[in-house]
Design an enzyme around this catalytic site. Structure first.
Site, PDB file in Angstrom:
ATOM      1  N   ASP A  84       0.850  -1.199   0.000  1.00 14.85           N
ATOM      2  CA  ASP A  84       0.000   0.000   0.000  1.00 14.85           C
ATOM      3  C   ASP A  84       0.890   1.255   0.000  1.00 14.85           C
ATOM      4  O   ASP A  84       1.794   1.357   0.836  1.00 14.85           O
ATOM      5  CB  ASP A  84      -0.871  -0.050   1.267  1.00 14.85           C
ATOM      6  CG  ASP A  84      -1.968   0.990   1.290  1.00 14.85           C
ATOM      7  OD1 ASP A  84      -2.416   1.411   0.209  1.00 14.85           O
ATOM      8  OD2 ASP A  84      -2.388   1.364   2.408  1.00 14.85           O
ATOM      9  N   GLY A 209     -11.390   4.466   3.065  1.00 13.43           N
ATOM     10  CA  GLY A 209     -12.732   3.885   3.161  1.00 13.43           C
ATOM     11  C   GLY A 209     -13.390   4.030   4.534  1.00 13.43           C
ATOM     12  O   GLY A 209     -14.600   3.850   4.657  1.00 13.43           O
ATOM     13  N   ASN A 229     -10.298   0.764   0.081  1.00 12.52           N
ATOM     14  CA  ASN A 229      -9.298   0.504   1.135  1.00 12.52           C
ATOM     15  C   ASN A 229      -9.814   0.906   2.510  1.00 12.52           C
ATOM     16  O   ASN A 229     -10.300   2.024   2.691  1.00 12.52           O
ATOM     17  CB  ASN A 229      -8.042   1.326   0.870  1.00 12.52           C
ATOM     18  CG  ASN A 229      -7.291   0.891  -0.370  1.00 12.52           C
ATOM     19  OD1 ASN A 229      -7.759   0.046  -1.127  1.00 12.52           O
ATOM     20  ND2 ASN A 229      -6.123   1.466  -0.569  1.00 12.52           N
ATOM     21  N   ASN A 231      -8.529   0.857   6.606  1.00  9.40           N
ATOM     22  CA  ASN A 231      -7.465   0.613   7.577  1.00  9.40           C
ATOM     23  C   ASN A 231      -7.903   1.082   8.967  1.00  9.40           C
ATOM     24  O   ASN A 231      -8.067   0.293   9.891  1.00  9.40           O
ATOM     25  CB  ASN A 231      -6.182   1.355   7.118  1.00  9.40           C
ATOM     26  CG  ASN A 231      -5.003   1.097   8.036  1.00  9.40           C
ATOM     27  OD1 ASN A 231      -5.036   0.215   8.873  1.00  9.40           O
ATOM     28  ND2 ASN A 231      -3.949   1.877   7.874  1.00  9.40           N
TER      29      ASN A 231
HETATM   30  P1  13P Z   1      -8.512   4.562   6.130  1.00  8.26           P
HETATM   31  O1  13P Z   1      -7.386   4.433   7.115  1.00  8.26           O
HETATM   32  O2  13P Z   1      -9.123   5.906   6.133  1.00  8.26           O
HETATM   33  O3  13P Z   1      -9.496   3.464   6.276  1.00  8.26           O
HETATM   34  O4  13P Z   1      -7.844   4.438   4.692  1.00  8.26           O
HETATM   35  C1  13P Z   1      -7.183   3.256   4.323  1.00  8.26           C
HETATM   36  C2  13P Z   1      -6.423   3.410   3.056  1.00  8.26           C
HETATM   37  O5  13P Z   1      -6.786   4.156   2.182  1.00  8.26           O
HETATM   38  C3  13P Z   1      -5.220   2.596   2.870  1.00  8.26           C
HETATM   39  O6  13P Z   1      -4.477   2.977   1.759  1.00  8.26           O
END
Ligand code: 13P
Length: 288
Positions: A84, A209, A229, A231
């Site tokens: 990523d 996301g 995505n 995280n």
């Molecule tokens: P968030 O941490 O806002 O869910 O985003 C995750 C992301 O885009 C990883 O590249």
């Protein structure tokens, strides 16, 4: 066996749903995500930031852990292991270590340099049967030291990068890593629409996301987003469940301090978050 993310995302774009990329931090994270994907019969992408890769011991350690879990847990849905926001050097390290997909984040370079570096990495990744994601514009906020101002992508630059043969493209459309601030203006669907018109069949990627309302997710999928995505949301659920366990004093009861007990509520909370996202993105049942 790990697979590239190309086929799963082509299918997602054609079928009007999105595959989730869930970032991993350790064994518990990885196990929870893989078991949920299996239970939901959903394809899945495991995201590894450069910081998380380092935290887990290095890219070879990550590849070994993920391949071991795929085998031991009999994970029979498509799984991609994806770098990523990779740097140019980080991409080469993951190609060598046995990842199945990379993202080259050249968004902070002038467009000509982004094009030159992406061109070289497309060749290197495809030579190993791996997929590659590129980025144009920038994702706002900070993730593991990668900071973006959140500029919306220029659709013509997206077309230039798409034409290099990348397999999917992250275009900045007002999305932000981490929690969205109360005064967030929302996603720029105008930009997304313009990007999709110029890049056609290419699956588009929505970073950041966490915390995007369901109606915006649906609209983004309708406009060509095939990978989303997540995280921060898994981190928040893990921390919340762990805090409740400790605040209830459960770590002080019997052998409640055993890491297998201490980390269990957090691991279960990640499963619930991942399932909820897979349902929202429409990828449940799409593995077969
Ligand atoms: P968030 O941490 O806002 O869910 O985003 C995750 C992301 O885009 C990883 O590249």
């Amino acid at each position: 066996m790990l697979v590239s993310a190309t086929d799963m995302l082509k299918k997602a774009k054609a079928g009007h749903y999105a595959v989730g990329q869930f970032n991993i931090n350790n064994l518990e994270w990885t196990k929870s995500i893989l078991l949920t994907a299996k239970e939901c019969r959903s394809p899945v992408i495991l995201g590894v930031s450069e910081g998380a890769g380092k935290y887990m011991g290095g890219y070879h350690a990550v590849v070994g852990m993920v391949n071991g879990l795929l085998k031991d847990l009999d994970i029979d849905v498509p799984v991609a292991l994806h770098l990523d926001h990779g740097s140019f050097e980080g991409c080469y390290k993951c190609i060598e270590a046995g990842f199945s997909s990379i993202m080259f984040d050249g968004s902070h370079y002038p467009i000509d340099e982004n094009v030159a570096k992406t061109t070289e990495l497309v060749k290197a990744a495809h030579g190993k049967g791996m997929s590659i994601e590129a980025e144009v514009g920038s994702i706002g906020g900070e993730e593991d030291g990668v900071v973006g101002m959140g500029e919306c992508a220029d659709p013509k630059e997206c077309k230039a990068i798409a034409d290099l043969g990348v397999d999917f493209l992250a275009a900045g459309i007002g999305n932000i890593h981490g929690k969205y601030p109360a005064n967030w203006k929302g996603l720029s669907f105008e930009t997304l629409d313009a990007v999709q018109q110029l890049t056609g069949e290419l699956p588009l990627v929505l970073h950041g996301g966490t915390g995007i309302p369901a109606d915006m997710i649906q609209k983004a999928i309708n406009l060509g987003v095939a990978k989303i995505n997540v995280n921060t949301e898994c981190q928040l659920s893990f921390a919340d469940a762990t805090r409740k366990y400790i605040e209830a004093g459960k770590d002080l009861e019997g052998k409640g301090f055993d890491p297998r007990k201490l980390l269990a509520p957090g691991a279960e909370a990640i499963k619930a978050t991942v399932k909820e996202k897979m349902e929202l993105f429409g990828s449940v049942g799409k593995a077969d």
